[in-house]
Write a protein that holds these residues in place. Structure first.
Motif, PDB file in Angstrom:
ATOM      1  N   PHE A  21      46.132  31.466  32.353  1.00  0.00           N
ATOM      2  CA  PHE A  21      46.007  30.547  33.478  1.00  0.00           C
ATOM      3  C   PHE A  21      44.709  30.792  34.236  1.00  0.00           C
ATOM      4  O   PHE A  21      43.962  29.858  34.561  1.00  0.00           O
ATOM      5  CB  PHE A  21      47.217  30.713  34.408  1.00  0.00           C
ATOM      6  CG  PHE A  21      47.173  29.865  35.654  1.00  0.00           C
ATOM      7  CD1 PHE A  21      47.588  28.542  35.628  1.00  0.00           C
ATOM      8  CD2 PHE A  21      46.738  30.401  36.866  1.00  0.00           C
ATOM      9  CE1 PHE A  21      47.564  27.755  36.786  1.00  0.00           C
ATOM     10  CE2 PHE A  21      46.716  29.628  38.021  1.00  0.00           C
ATOM     11  CZ  PHE A  21      47.128  28.306  37.975  1.00  0.00           C
ATOM     12  N   TYR A  22      44.421  32.045  34.543  1.00  0.00           N
ATOM     13  CA  TYR A  22      43.211  32.377  35.291  1.00  0.00           C
ATOM     14  C   TYR A  22      41.983  32.404  34.391  1.00  0.00           C
ATOM     15  O   TYR A  22      40.920  31.906  34.782  1.00  0.00           O
ATOM     16  CB  TYR A  22      43.384  33.733  35.986  1.00  0.00           C
ATOM     17  CG  TYR A  22      44.332  33.672  37.158  1.00  0.00           C
ATOM     18  CD1 TYR A  22      43.937  33.108  38.367  1.00  0.00           C
ATOM     19  CD2 TYR A  22      45.633  34.154  37.048  1.00  0.00           C
ATOM     20  CE1 TYR A  22      44.809  33.038  39.446  1.00  0.00           C
ATOM     21  CE2 TYR A  22      46.508  34.086  38.126  1.00  0.00           C
ATOM     22  CZ  TYR A  22      46.094  33.530  39.314  1.00  0.00           C
ATOM     23  OH  TYR A  22      46.953  33.455  40.380  1.00  0.00           O
ATOM     24  N   ARG A  23      42.120  32.988  33.224  1.00  0.00           N
ATOM     25  CA  ARG A  23      40.962  33.094  32.335  1.00  0.00           C
ATOM     26  C   ARG A  23      40.382  31.713  32.031  1.00  0.00           C
ATOM     27  O   ARG A  23      39.150  31.522  32.084  1.00  0.00           O
ATOM     28  CB  ARG A  23      41.361  33.788  31.029  1.00  0.00           C
ATOM     29  CG  ARG A  23      40.185  34.045  30.074  1.00  0.00           C
ATOM     30  CD  ARG A  23      40.607  34.855  28.862  1.00  0.00           C
ATOM     31  NE  ARG A  23      41.617  34.175  28.072  1.00  0.00           N
ATOM     32  CZ  ARG A  23      42.853  34.629  27.872  1.00  0.00           C
ATOM     33  NH1 ARG A  23      43.237  35.762  28.437  1.00  0.00           N
ATOM     34  NH2 ARG A  23      43.712  33.956  27.129  1.00  0.00           N
ATOM     35  N   ASP A  24      41.238  30.748  31.753  1.00  0.00           N
ATOM     36  CA  ASP A  24      40.759  29.403  31.426  1.00  0.00           C
ATOM     37  C   ASP A  24      40.123  28.735  32.648  1.00  0.00           C
ATOM     38  O   ASP A  24      39.041  28.132  32.551  1.00  0.00           O
ATOM     39  CB  ASP A  24      41.914  28.542  30.901  1.00  0.00           C
ATOM     40  CG  ASP A  24      42.469  29.057  29.580  1.00  0.00           C
ATOM     41  OD1 ASP A  24      41.798  29.901  28.950  1.00  0.00           O
ATOM     42  OD2 ASP A  24      43.578  28.624  29.195  1.00  0.00           O
ATOM     43  N   ARG A  25      40.788  28.815  33.794  1.00  0.00           N
ATOM     44  CA  ARG A  25      40.280  28.173  35.008  1.00  0.00           C
ATOM     45  C   ARG A  25      38.960  28.793  35.448  1.00  0.00           C
ATOM     46  O   ARG A  25      38.018  28.086  35.827  1.00  0.00           O
ATOM     47  CB  ARG A  25      41.305  28.277  36.135  1.00  0.00           C
ATOM     48  CG  ARG A  25      42.578  27.500  35.904  1.00  0.00           C
ATOM     49  CD  ARG A  25      43.590  27.713  37.036  1.00  0.00           C
ATOM     50  NE  ARG A  25      43.070  27.232  38.299  1.00  0.00           N
ATOM     51  CZ  ARG A  25      43.132  25.978  38.705  1.00  0.00           C
ATOM     52  NH1 ARG A  25      43.684  25.061  37.928  1.00  0.00           N
ATOM     53  NH2 ARG A  25      42.647  25.624  39.882  1.00  0.00           N
ATOM     54  N   ALA A  29      34.996  27.282  35.488  1.00  0.00           N
ATOM     55  CA  ALA A  29      34.204  27.270  36.725  1.00  0.00           C
ATOM     56  C   ALA A  29      32.891  28.039  36.579  1.00  0.00           C
ATOM     57  O   ALA A  29      32.114  28.134  37.535  1.00  0.00           O
ATOM     58  CB  ALA A  29      35.019  27.874  37.863  1.00  0.00           C
ATOM     59  N   GLY A  30      32.659  28.568  35.367  1.00  0.00           N
ATOM     60  CA  GLY A  30      31.396  29.275  35.125  1.00  0.00           C
ATOM     61  C   GLY A  30      31.427  30.763  35.406  1.00  0.00           C
ATOM     62  O   GLY A  30      30.382  31.425  35.366  1.00  0.00           O
ATOM     63  N   LEU A  31      32.597  31.311  35.686  1.00  0.00           N
ATOM     64  CA  LEU A  31      32.704  32.746  35.956  1.00  0.00           C
ATOM     65  C   LEU A  31      32.858  33.522  34.661  1.00  0.00           C
ATOM     66  O   LEU A  31      33.407  33.029  33.675  1.00  0.00           O
ATOM     67  CB  LEU A  31      33.909  33.029  36.859  1.00  0.00           C
ATOM     68  CG  LEU A  31      33.808  32.619  38.324  1.00  0.00           C
ATOM     69  CD1 LEU A  31      35.128  32.918  39.035  1.00  0.00           C
ATOM     70  CD2 LEU A  31      32.668  33.365  39.012  1.00  0.00           C
ATOM     71  N   LYS A  44      33.694  32.610  45.217  1.00  0.00           N
ATOM     72  CA  LYS A  44      33.263  32.160  43.880  1.00  0.00           C
ATOM     73  C   LYS A  44      34.459  31.712  43.034  1.00  0.00           C
ATOM     74  O   LYS A  44      34.305  30.935  42.089  1.00  0.00           O
ATOM     75  CB  LYS A  44      32.546  33.290  43.146  1.00  0.00           C
ATOM     76  CG  LYS A  44      31.217  33.743  43.752  1.00  0.00           C
ATOM     77  CD  LYS A  44      30.625  34.866  42.926  1.00  0.00           C
ATOM     78  CE  LYS A  44      29.312  35.368  43.498  1.00  0.00           C
ATOM     79  NZ  LYS A  44      28.754  36.489  42.690  1.00  0.00           N
ATOM     80  N   ILE A  45      35.639  32.213  43.372  1.00  0.00           N
ATOM     81  CA  ILE A  45      36.828  31.956  42.567  1.00  0.00           C
ATOM     82  C   ILE A  45      37.452  30.626  42.987  1.00  0.00           C
ATOM     83  O   ILE A  45      37.677  30.394  44.178  1.00  0.00           O
ATOM     84  CB  ILE A  45      37.853  33.094  42.752  1.00  0.00           C
ATOM     85  CG1 ILE A  45      37.241  34.430  42.326  1.00  0.00           C
ATOM     86  CG2 ILE A  45      39.120  32.821  41.972  1.00  0.00           C
ATOM     87  CD1 ILE A  45      38.132  35.629  42.609  1.00  0.00           C
ATOM     88  N   PRO A  46      37.738  29.733  42.051  1.00  0.00           N
ATOM     89  CA  PRO A  46      38.366  28.457  42.426  1.00  0.00           C
ATOM     90  C   PRO A  46      39.794  28.665  42.922  1.00  0.00           C
ATOM     91  O   PRO A  46      40.509  29.557  42.456  1.00  0.00           O
ATOM     92  CB  PRO A  46      38.347  27.653  41.126  1.00  0.00           C
ATOM     93  CG  PRO A  46      38.273  28.673  40.033  1.00  0.00           C
ATOM     94  CD  PRO A  46      37.482  29.822  40.596  1.00  0.00           C
ATOM     95  N   THR A  47      40.201  27.845  43.876  1.00  0.00           N
ATOM     96  CA  THR A  47      41.576  27.899  44.367  1.00  0.00           C
ATOM     97  C   THR A  47      42.504  27.167  43.403  1.00  0.00           C
ATOM     98  O   THR A  47      42.065  26.439  42.515  1.00  0.00           O
ATOM     99  CB  THR A  47      41.680  27.252  45.755  1.00  0.00           C
ATOM    100  OG1 THR A  47      41.311  25.875  45.655  1.00  0.00           O
ATOM    101  CG2 THR A  47      40.776  27.961  46.761  1.00  0.00           C
TER     102      THR A  47
END
Length: 438
Positions: A21-25, A29-31, A44-47
């Motif tokens: 879930f987080y790795r893909d999002r 987002a370019g992280l 920097k982290i998307p909500t």
């Protein structure tokens, strides 16, 4: 505290990179791993929101790609709790033993800050069910406070008359209850000839006041019960984020368990202290699942960490100011239905119960949105004076004219859910529904 937050935050971020879930999002987002080096990089982290969680569960049943990993690996005991599930299936959340106990500790801090003592009987009028407030309260009392939990459950489980009988016979000192149910108990006490101030040994009440910026609901409850009423704020996934102490000067944040931000409701950009917006929370104790930059859509204000009169130094939150996802646009004006609570609760001619109904009227170019505020009247008197006063005062509150309809006491309970489990509903959205609000 900052060092502790940094260490726990980085540990949670490292775990989150292993969760699809987080790795893909984050990758979208370019992280990349290593880009987030501390709390200064939080923005920097998307909500994400509860809608993202629902989508995750739909696409990756049964628990979503933010949680399935824990079931598949099963390296620790797990417990399933859930959101209220007002539409469709409730939203499941897994708890490992650490999350379970930390959320109990959050509640224990609140109880002690609000006057709880060892040996007190704590009557918990929420049911130990899929929702976790009652579980957190009873675990806090039993494991961390030396209190005796009396888990009566809601009025659906243990009737209001019996609730009061037990409290009087067994000596309840503290209550955990929603504000609306505390009003029902006070009304039942009046009918039964019970004097809440003399017949019950209550010393404090732990509740959730909702939008009560002018203190009308708090004043009503304190007048009826004769004891301090303390406001609190929490969420199913992260627990009790904020709680009042005896100073009642804002809600203390459990800073070692959560980092809170206030974000602009429209742009999502983080705001400084004192600004009003959506509360965005990052859990510092949750690994199953990680909760990082969760936009709760609840509107609040925050203040920087400072020393309180109670002796505690924490970040603070205002009381609850409404939900941004319940915002209704009427004639280019943003309306938050729950902000009507202060006005309605402050008028003794009403029961304090209301429901905002939004629908569409007209067709084609003449189509427009309309809001009707249904308000319960406490007596059978002519409702027109109350109706006119409410129209005028709600126009000031909302900044736009809305229709008002006065209904009989108790008429709204089937729609608001008053007296049942979970939070009381204040918005009925019928846009796209041909039915009238009457």
């Amino acid at each position: 505290m900052r060092e502790l937050q940094e260490a726990r935050f980085l540990a949670r971020v490292a775990e989150a990179w292993e969760v699809p879930f987080y790795r893909d999002r984050w990758s979208e987002a370019g992280l990349q791993p290593g880009d987030v080096k501390g709390l200064d990089d939080l923005a920097k982290i998307p909500t994400f929101t509860s809608e993202d969680i629902k989508h995750s569960i739909e696409q990756h049943p049964p628990f979503g790609n933010h949680q399935n990993f824990a079931i598949e690996a099963m390296r620790t005991p797990l417990k399933i709790q859930s959101s209220g599930g007002t539409s469709g299936l409730p939203r499941p959340t897994l708890f490992d033993p650490v999350a379970w106990e930390v959320q109990a500790i959050q509640f224990a801090r609140a109880f002690v800050a609000q006057g709880a003592e060892v040996g007190d009987i704590l009557q918990i009028t929420l049911t130990n069910s899929l929702a976790n407030t009652a579980w957190c309260s009873s675990t806090a009392a039993l494991h961390w406070c030396g209190m005796i939990p009396l888990t009566t459950g809601s009025g659906v489980v243990t009737g209001s008359a019996r609730q009061l009988e037990l409290a009087r016979s067994w000596g309840t000192n503290g209550w955990v209850a929603f504000g609306e149910y505390l009003k029902i108990l006070a009304q039942e006490a009046d009918r039964a000839g019970i004097d809440l101030k003399k017949d019950l040994p209550t010393r404090f009440i732990h509740t959730y006041l909702g939008v009560d910026t002018e203190g009308h609901l708090r004043d009503l409850l304190e007048t009826a019960w004769g004891v301090p009423v303390y406001d609190n704020y929490g969420t199913h996934e992260v627990g009790l984020i904020g709680y009042e102490c005896t100073a009642r000067d804002g809600l203390h944040v459990n800073d070692d368990t959560a980092v809170v931000e206030i974000a602009d409701s429209e742009t999502g950009l983080a705001q400084g202290a004192g600004h009003e917006g959506n509360i965005v929370v990052t859990s510092l104790h949750r690994s199953v699942p990680p909760i990082i930059r969760y936009d709760l859509k609840d509107r609040m204000r925050s203040s920087d960490r400072a020393l309180c009169a109670c002796g505690t130094r924490t970040t603070k939150l205002s009381g609850f100011l409404g939900r941004s996802d319940e915002m209704v646009k009427l004639r280019a004006t943003s309306i938050y239905p729950r902000s009507a609570q202060d006005v309605i609760q402050g008028d003794p001619r009403s029961t304090g119960e209301f429901l905002c109904v939004v629908d569409n009227v007209g067709e084609g170019l003449s189509s427009r949105e309309r809001m009707v505020v249904l308000i319960e009247q406490a007596s059978a008197e002519d409702g027109r004076p109350l109706q006119e006063d409410m129209k005028r005062r709600l126009k000031t509150t909302f900044g736009v004219t809305v229709d008002v309809e006065i209904v009989a006491s108790g008429a709204l309970a089937p729609q608001t859910g008053l007296g049942g489990e979970g939070k009381v509903k204040r918005l009925l959205d019928r846009r796209g529904d041909a039915r009238s609000p009457a």
